[in-house]
Design a protein around this motif. Structure first.
Motif, PDB file in Angstrom:
ATOM      1  N   VAL A  71       0.873  -1.177   0.000  1.00  9.96           N
ATOM      2  CA  VAL A  71       0.000   0.000   0.000  1.00  9.96           C
ATOM      3  C   VAL A  71       0.907   1.223   0.000  1.00  9.96           C
ATOM      4  CG1 VAL A  71      -1.826   1.251   1.212  1.00  9.96           C
ATOM      5  CG2 VAL A  71      -1.772  -1.251   1.292  1.00  9.96           C
ATOM      6  N   HIS A  72       0.668   2.164  -0.928  1.00 10.52           N
ATOM      7  CA  HIS A  72       1.616   3.255  -1.128  1.00 10.52           C
ATOM      8  C   HIS A  72       0.906   4.588  -1.296  1.00 10.52           C
ATOM      9  CE1 HIS A  72       4.641   0.111  -1.769  1.00 10.52           C
ATOM     10  NE2 HIS A  72       3.701  -0.494  -2.493  1.00 10.52           N
ATOM     11  N   LEU A  73       1.648   5.646  -1.047  1.00 13.76           N
ATOM     12  CA  LEU A  73       1.127   7.006  -1.169  1.00 13.76           C
ATOM     13  C   LEU A  73       1.744   7.711  -2.373  1.00 13.76           C
ATOM     14  CD1 LEU A  73      -0.365   9.532  -0.061  1.00 13.76           C
ATOM     15  CD2 LEU A  73       1.687  10.006   1.294  1.00 13.76           C
ATOM     16  N   ARG A  74       0.909   8.395  -3.147  1.00 14.28           N
ATOM     17  CA  ARG A  74       1.371   9.280  -4.200  1.00 14.28           C
ATOM     18  C   ARG A  74       0.639  10.617  -4.020  1.00 14.28           C
ATOM     19  NH1 ARG A  74       4.289   5.684  -4.266  1.00 14.28           N
ATOM     20  NH2 ARG A  74       4.996   4.344  -5.994  1.00 14.28           N
ATOM     21  N   ILE A  75       1.359  11.706  -4.155  1.00 14.11           N
ATOM     22  CA  ILE A  75       0.763  13.023  -3.944  1.00 14.11           C
ATOM     23  C   ILE A  75       0.016  13.463  -5.201  1.00 14.11           C
ATOM     24  CG2 ILE A  75       1.223  15.437  -3.379  1.00 14.11           C
ATOM     25  CD1 ILE A  75       1.668  13.405  -1.106  1.00 14.11           C
ATOM     26  N   LEU A  76      -1.228  13.886  -5.004  1.00 11.35           N
ATOM     27  CA  LEU A  76      -2.071  14.342  -6.109  1.00 11.35           C
ATOM     28  C   LEU A  76      -3.024  15.422  -5.621  1.00 11.35           C
ATOM     29  CD1 LEU A  76      -3.327  14.169  -8.961  1.00 11.35           C
ATOM     30  CD2 LEU A  76      -4.821  12.360  -8.076  1.00 11.35           C
ATOM     31  N   ASP A  77      -2.942  16.581  -6.228  1.00 14.90           N
ATOM     32  CA  ASP A  77      -3.882  17.676  -5.961  1.00 14.90           C
ATOM     33  C   ASP A  77      -4.735  17.841  -7.215  1.00 14.90           C
ATOM     34  OD1 ASP A  77      -5.283  19.953  -5.459  1.00 14.90           O
ATOM     35  OD2 ASP A  77      -3.550  21.214  -5.008  1.00 14.90           O
ATOM     36  N   THR A  78      -5.965  17.340  -7.167  1.00 14.99           N
ATOM     37  CA  THR A  78      -6.814  17.344  -8.361  1.00 14.99           C
ATOM     38  C   THR A  78      -7.259  18.748  -8.771  1.00 14.99           C
ATOM     39  OG1 THR A  78      -8.737  16.870  -6.963  1.00 14.99           O
ATOM     40  CG2 THR A  78      -7.649  14.992  -8.027  1.00 14.99           C
ATOM     41  N   SER A  79      -7.014  19.753  -7.927  1.00 11.39           N
ATOM     42  CA  SER A  79      -7.354  21.131  -8.299  1.00 11.39           C
ATOM     43  C   SER A  79      -6.245  21.765  -9.136  1.00 11.39           C
ATOM     44  CB  SER A  79      -7.593  21.981  -7.048  1.00 11.39           C
ATOM     45  OG  SER A  79      -6.398  22.145  -6.305  1.00 11.39           O
ATOM     46  N   SER A  80      -5.114  21.065  -9.298  1.00  7.82           N
ATOM     47  CA  SER A  80      -3.984  21.572 -10.071  1.00  7.82           C
ATOM     48  C   SER A  80      -3.693  20.644 -11.230  1.00  7.82           C
ATOM     49  CB  SER A  80      -2.738  21.683  -9.167  1.00  7.82           C
ATOM     50  OG  SER A  80      -1.561  21.839  -9.937  1.00  7.82           O
ATOM     51  N   MET A  81      -3.810  21.153 -12.460  1.00  3.64           N
ATOM     52  CA  MET A  81      -3.528  20.323 -13.623  1.00  3.64           C
ATOM     53  C   MET A  81      -2.058  19.932 -13.681  1.00  3.64           C
ATOM     54  SD  MET A  81      -6.166  19.400 -15.086  1.00  3.64           S
ATOM     55  CE  MET A  81      -5.194  18.486 -16.284  1.00  3.64           C
ATOM     56  N   ALA A  82      -1.173  20.789 -13.164  1.00  2.00           N
ATOM     57  CA  ALA A  82       0.246  20.448 -13.129  1.00  2.00           C
ATOM     58  C   ALA A  82       0.460  19.230 -12.240  1.00  2.00           C
ATOM     59  CB  ALA A  82       1.066  21.630 -12.609  1.00  2.00           C
ATOM     60  N   SER A  83      -0.241  19.190 -11.108  1.00  2.00           N
ATOM     61  CA  SER A  83      -0.130  18.053 -10.197  1.00  2.00           C
ATOM     62  C   SER A  83      -0.708  16.793 -10.825  1.00  2.00           C
ATOM     63  CB  SER A  83      -0.860  18.360  -8.878  1.00  2.00           C
ATOM     64  OG  SER A  83      -0.825  17.243  -8.013  1.00  2.00           O
ATOM     65  N   VAL A  84      -1.838  16.932 -11.517  1.00  2.68           N
ATOM     66  CA  VAL A  84      -2.470  15.779 -12.172  1.00  2.68           C
ATOM     67  C   VAL A  84      -1.545  15.204 -13.248  1.00  2.68           C
ATOM     68  CG1 VAL A  84      -4.384  15.043 -13.641  1.00  2.68           C
ATOM     69  CG2 VAL A  84      -4.820  16.542 -11.683  1.00  2.68           C
TER      70      VAL A  84
END
Length: 311
Positions: free
Chosen positions: A94-107
């Protein structure tokens, strides 16, 4: 005073008890424990998985031995959820990846990193832009969490660009959930044929939307304290827990009954249901999709233009 008088009515207590029993019995017709599906060798991504329904869905996928990736905005809360799920399931994968769906750069960064590190994706709860990996991993499933409140939503393309705004927070929520269903139907149409090489429809990529029902989560955190208090008191008797609210998500993600079904909407009791007429309008779905492609800088095939790609 009228409300107080109603509460003292002799039928108040028995009616409340009967309603509580009925709602409790209808919390879900399907139970994950009744589904024997094992996901060993499969990879699943769950967005917003550090709390509420998302975390419960991720826990259930991990319990079934899937390689489970939690896509979260908060590193601290996401890391805590990963450790909790590992302890509860005994699954170290089980792993974590950072994702901010409000930022297209992050997506975009999340999608590129995933394709480089994983390459294959079999289950996606909510969409984070990794459809290519799902086609390569077919049979795969995309699960979009909508709501029964999509029935009162508005499919206004101007909401996407910020040129116009919903009247209030509730209308914004309802409209977002309507767009979830519209995108689900349109994506299912565009994914038709992803399993043609095997001549089996169920071997392609399927996508469905669902309603978790009314769930006692942190969804009211931005409302006033008295609204949150009322929501909490009502939730004790009438609302689903996050675990129960995740049942319809798990059903769409793993159940054998949903295999090969795509572009559909399931209610909170895990039953196939008709969404609102607006949600079934293909013209609106295409219009919304095309507007979204322009806003996020994708071409007509859903691909990022070469000029925008990072080597």
């Amino acid at each position: 005073m009228e409300l107080l008088a109603l509460c003292w009515h002799p039928l108040w207590v028995p009616c409340t008890l009967v309603l509580s029993v009925v709602l409790w019995a209808r919390r879900a017709a399907w139970r994950p424990a009744a589904c024997p599906v094992d996901l060993r060798g499969k990879t699943a991504v769950v967005t917003g998985a550090n709390s509420g329904i998302g975390k419960c869905a991720a826990l259930e996928l991990a319990r079934r031995n899937a390689r489970t990736i939690l896509a979260c905005r908060s590193r601290e809360r996401g890391a805590a959820a990963v450790e909790e799920i590992r302890r509860a399931t005994g699954n170290p994968d089980v792993h974590l990846r950072i994702l901010d769906t409000s930022s297209m750069a992050s997506v975009r960064n999340f999608a590129r990193q995933f394709l480089e590190e994983e390459g294959r994706l079999h289950i996606l709860v909510n969409n984070a832009g990794t459809t290519d990996a799902m086609k390569a991993s077919a049979p795969s499933r995309i699960v979009n969490v909508s709501s029964f409140r999509h029935q009162t939503g508005e499919a206004n393309v101007q909401f996407l660009s910020g040129k116009e705004y919903p009247k209030n927070v509730s209308k914004a929520y309802d409209s977002t959930k309507l767009m979830n269903v519209l995108f689900t139907v349109e994506l299912a149409r565009r994914l038709q044929g992803t399993g043609q090489r095997t001549a089996l429809p169920s071997r392609g990529v399927t996508v469905n939307a669902l309603s978790p029902g009314i769930v006692h989560t942190e969804i009211m955190k931005n409302y006033s304290w008295w609204v949150r208090l009322l929501f909490h008191l009502v939730g004790i008797l009438f609302l689903k827990s996050p675990t129960q609210g995740s049942f319809s998500t798990t059903y769409c993600a793993v159940s054998e009954e949903v295999e090969g079904i795509s572009g559909k909407y399931f209610d909170s009791d895990c039953r196939l249901a008709l969404p609102s007429p607006l949600a079934r309008d293909p013209a609106i779905g295409r219009k919304l999709w095309e507007a979204s492609e322009k806003l996020v800088g994708l071409d007509d095939g859903g691909r990022e233009p070469a000029s925008r790609k990072v080597a």
